[in-house]
Design an enzyme around this catalytic site. Structure first.
Site, short mmCIF file in Angstrom:
data_model
loop_
_atom_site.label_atom_id
_atom_site.label_comp_id
_atom_site.label_asym_id
_atom_site.label_seq_id
_atom_site.Cartn_x
_atom_site.Cartn_y
_atom_site.Cartn_z
N ASP A 134 -4.81 4.75 -1.76
CA ASP A 134 -4.69 5.09 -0.34
C ASP A 134 -5.24 6.47 -0.02
O ASP A 134 -4.57 7.30 0.62
CB ASP A 134 -3.23 5.00 0.12
CG ASP A 134 -2.55 3.71 -0.28
OD1 ASP A 134 -3.24 2.68 -0.30
OD2 ASP A 134 -1.35 3.74 -0.60
N GLU B 11 -3.94 -2.44 8.85
CA GLU B 11 -3.16 -1.23 8.58
C GLU B 11 -4.11 -0.06 8.37
O GLU B 11 -5.32 -0.18 8.52
CB GLU B 11 -2.26 -1.44 7.36
CG GLU B 11 -3.00 -1.90 6.12
CD GLU B 11 -2.07 -2.31 4.98
OE1 GLU B 11 -0.91 -1.86 4.96
OE2 GLU B 11 -2.52 -3.07 4.10
#
Length: 511
Positions: free
Chosen positions: A13, A181
């Site tokens: 991430d 997302e």
């Protein structure tokens, strides 16, 4: 030329940022402590891990793969900001994601304490325009008859008061790929560009791009989507969750997560961070360089080769790569002062606990490795254990431990925890004395063998059965698998009568 991934082993991430001549990357840590991995570089190739911006955050009791999700970096008006999510629940429809912000005048701090912002979703980021700050995050819908990944929302953030103000704007539902997302907003040539992670963080992951002439939309999808997505035959799998950075000389790079998967099915190293060069095509859309490609590449020709060195931790100081579970080192019975040059771990709960797990670990960075430690331990009963472990989470690990038998004679043994089912691997080996013993983990061809030595030269295998490292992968474990295999040392006091273990070093060698 630079070889991907740039941040190896459980560093997912990525959020990337440049301030003047320095680049920064933040990655997720989930239940591992300290929260948030921070790295810096001056050339996008050589990355140094620096101190975590958070030293106090209670993660006790959280499920595996909950905790810190997707820290996002920004810089505005001489202030660094990180927005991030603490996920408290792992129950599919419910995540209880709590988004917070911390700020500092320098990446080295001092950082403010976390301030809660909202809990409507996860993966927050900031966007600045004309002196106004906006918070963007994905929207989670708990209702069974709705799309759980409900889109992207935006709201103004008062940075002085550290609170959200005004209306909540719904920006987009994302593309038909779904599982939308990790929104990041950028302004380029007067248009607003949104990067999204879509398709779930498994093998269908990707980065999608949308744009609009207005901040609050409507947003149109890029005809060049996906910006990046792994094909089934790519060496780097699961490519997705990206953010952009511009260099001083006008190049643009995408930092994204990926995995080096075994058999294109098992991500033992977890999700890692890689780079790709991006250019803007004639229609003004970002695309991978060279144009026409969507696949992650093992090499980045425009960047220099990174320098790599063996990883050796000698325990005369605390290293930023050291990780504990859910609490700081000091709360996990770890200290470097009780015995000069050694790391002492006071016994805690079992390795399957969600609290007081007294272990220290580092990320497994290569598919093949050899890790060695020297253990000085004097157990008094079978309820005292210490040793070397290959660890994924509380339900999945391999452990080479020292303890005693029922007659209080010192032994070395190996256990496997396989999705909560524990078994002894082979028969324990008796030691004549419990003097310092070397323990080693050797991983080749996805198989692990533990061995021991009394002199550090001649090593003897502790078992004949090869242990399957694929059991320590995101895909094998039951429940959320967002982290990756770790290599660590630990001590357990299952009697509660006080015991400690001393370790002189932990050496990780790439084979």
């Amino acid at each position: 030329m630079l070889k991907n991934p740039i941040l190896k082993g459980f560093k997912p991430d990525p959020s990337i940022l440049r301030v003047e001549d320095t680049y920064y990357i933040a990655t997720s840590t989930f239940e591992w402590y300290p929260p948030i991995n921070l790295f810096r570089s001056t050339n996008l190739s050589d990355w140094e891990q620096i101190a975590s911006p958070i030293q106090h955050l209670d993660l006790r009791g959280l499920d595996s793969s909950c905790g810190i999700w997707a820290p996002n970096l920004s810089y505005h008006d001489h202030q660094f900001h990180i927005v991030c999510t603490v996920v408290e629940t792992n129950r599919r429809r419910f995540k209880d994601p709590h988004n917070f912000i911390i700020s500092a005048p320098s990446m080295e701090g001092p950082w403010t304490d976390p301030v809660f912002l909202n809990n409507s979703g996860w993966d927050p980021s900031l966007f600045f325009e004309d002196g106004t700050c906006y918070l963007i995050n994905m929207l989670l819908d708990w209702r069974p008859d709705k799309n759980r990944f409900a889109g992207v929302i935006l709201q103004e953030l008062d940075l002085r008061k550290k609170c959200l103000v005004g209306d909540v704007h719904y920006l987009t539902a994302g593309t038909a790929t779904g599982s939308t997302e990790a929104p990041n907003l950028y302004k380029h040539n007067g248009l607003y560009y949104m990067l999204l992670a879509e398709g779930g963080t498994e093998f269908g992951h990707q980065v999608s791009v949308l744009r609009s002439s207005s901040l609050i939309g409507p947003y149109e999808q890029s005809p060049c989507n996906p910006l990046i997505k792994s094909r089934s035959d790519d060496e780097l799998q699961r490519a997705g969750h990206g953010s952009l950075v511009n260099t001083k000389d006008g190049r643009t790079y995408l930092a994204y997560l990926c995995s080096r998967s075994v058999d294109h099915a098992y991500s033992i190293l977890g999700r890692e961070t890689a780079l790709a060069e991006v250019v803007w095509n004639s229609e003004g859309w970002p695309v991978l360089y060279p144009e026409g490609s969507h696949s992650p590449q093992l090499e980045v020709p425009s960047l220099p080769k990174a320098q790599e060195a063996p990883l050796v931790l000698h325990f005369d100081h605390i290293d930023h790569r050291m990780k504990t579970l859910r609490e700081p080192l000091a709360n996990c019975g770890v200290d470097v002062t009780s015995r000069e040059g050694w790391l002492r771990i006071h016994g805690g709960n079992s390795l399957s606990s969600r609290a007081r797990q007294h272990l220290m670990a580092i990320s497994q960075e290569t598919l093949e490795y050899q890790a060695t430690t020297l253990l000085d331990f004097k157990p008094r009963s079978p309820w005292h254990m210490a040793g070397l472990l290959a660890y994924y989470n509380a339900d999945n690990y391999f452990y080479a431990y020292q303890s005693t038998d029922d007659k209080k004679q010192p032994i070395l043994g190996v256990v496997e925890m396989d999705n909560t089912a524990i078994r002894q691997v082979g028969e324990p080996i008796h030691l004549e004395i419990s003097s310092p013993v070397y323990l080693r983990a050797t991983v080749r061809d996805n198989s692990l063998i533990f061995s021991y030595s009394l002199d550090g030269i001649a090593f003897v295998d502790l078992h004949t059965e090869a242990l399957d490292m694929r059991h320590l992968s995101d895909e094998y474990i039951q429940g959320n698998g967002f982290t990756g295999a770790m290599v660590g040392i630990g001590c357990q006091d299952l009697a509660g009568d006080g015991i400690h273990a001393d370790f002189s070093h932990l050496k990780y060698e790439r084979l």
